[in-house]
Design a protein around this motif. Sequence first.
Motif, PDB file in Angstrom:
ATOM      1  N   ASN A  40     -16.403 -49.744-110.781  1.00  0.00           N
ATOM      2  CA  ASN A  40     -16.405 -48.440-110.099  1.00  0.00           C
ATOM      3  C   ASN A  40     -17.033 -48.539-108.713  1.00  0.00           C
ATOM      4  N   SER A  41     -18.085 -49.319-108.585  1.00  0.00           N
ATOM      5  CA  SER A  41     -18.741 -49.480-107.285  1.00  0.00           C
ATOM      6  C   SER A  41     -17.822 -50.176-106.281  1.00  0.00           C
ATOM      7  N   THR A  44     -15.246 -47.701-105.223  1.00  0.00           N
ATOM      8  CA  THR A  44     -15.861 -46.765-104.279  1.00  0.00           C
ATOM      9  C   THR A  44     -15.993 -47.404-102.905  1.00  0.00           C
ATOM     10  N   GLY A  56     -21.207 -45.637 -96.812  1.00  0.00           N
ATOM     11  CA  GLY A  56     -20.715 -45.546 -98.190  1.00  0.00           C
ATOM     12  C   GLY A  56     -20.267 -46.892 -98.718  1.00  0.00           C
ATOM     13  N   LYS A  57     -19.575 -47.666 -97.875  1.00  0.00           N
ATOM     14  CA  LYS A  57     -19.128 -49.014 -98.264  1.00  0.00           C
ATOM     15  C   LYS A  57     -20.320 -49.913 -98.548  1.00  0.00           C
ATOM     16  N   ALA A  60     -22.124 -48.899-101.784  1.00  0.00           N
ATOM     17  CA  ALA A  60     -21.354 -49.208-102.991  1.00  0.00           C
ATOM     18  C   ALA A  60     -21.341 -50.711-103.271  1.00  0.00           C
TER      19      ALA A  60
END
Length: 152
Positions: A40-41, A44, A56-57, A60
């Motif tokens: 999931n990470s 994302t 965000g990158k 994650a």
Amino acid sequence: MFSAYSPRAANAYQRINVETSMHTIDQHQLVSLLYEGVLNSIATARGAMARGDVLGKVNAISKAVRILEEGLSTSLDKVDGGELAENLGALYDYCMRRLILANARNDDAMMQEVMRLIEPVAQGWNDIKKSGAAAASADAPAATGQPVLVEA
């Protein structure tokens, strides 16, 4: 009377919920959740990169690397795990290095590669539980003395 939404309070509640659930799940389910968290990470991170969301990158990918390093790698039994533990350790190390490089280079292909490497391991781990449950349920009638129906 009611206060505004507080992210800090929500995070504290979520943390308590996670810590409480950690005591009620078995070790197999915990490893399954770690695999799910890695995948999931990475997903994302890929989405954040596609949107141009650098923070965000980075967050994650950092989360995926931490799960691989602190969750999956440290849980390997290096003494009694033999070749399997050694191979998984090498895989996790490779995946961590690829994710760090993918982060530095903004390389989606490297993130996809890590997902392709982790997905079959995660699926195999989940299948172990399913096959164990199926074997246990198949043995249950015989173990309880109940008649077993066999179709011809």
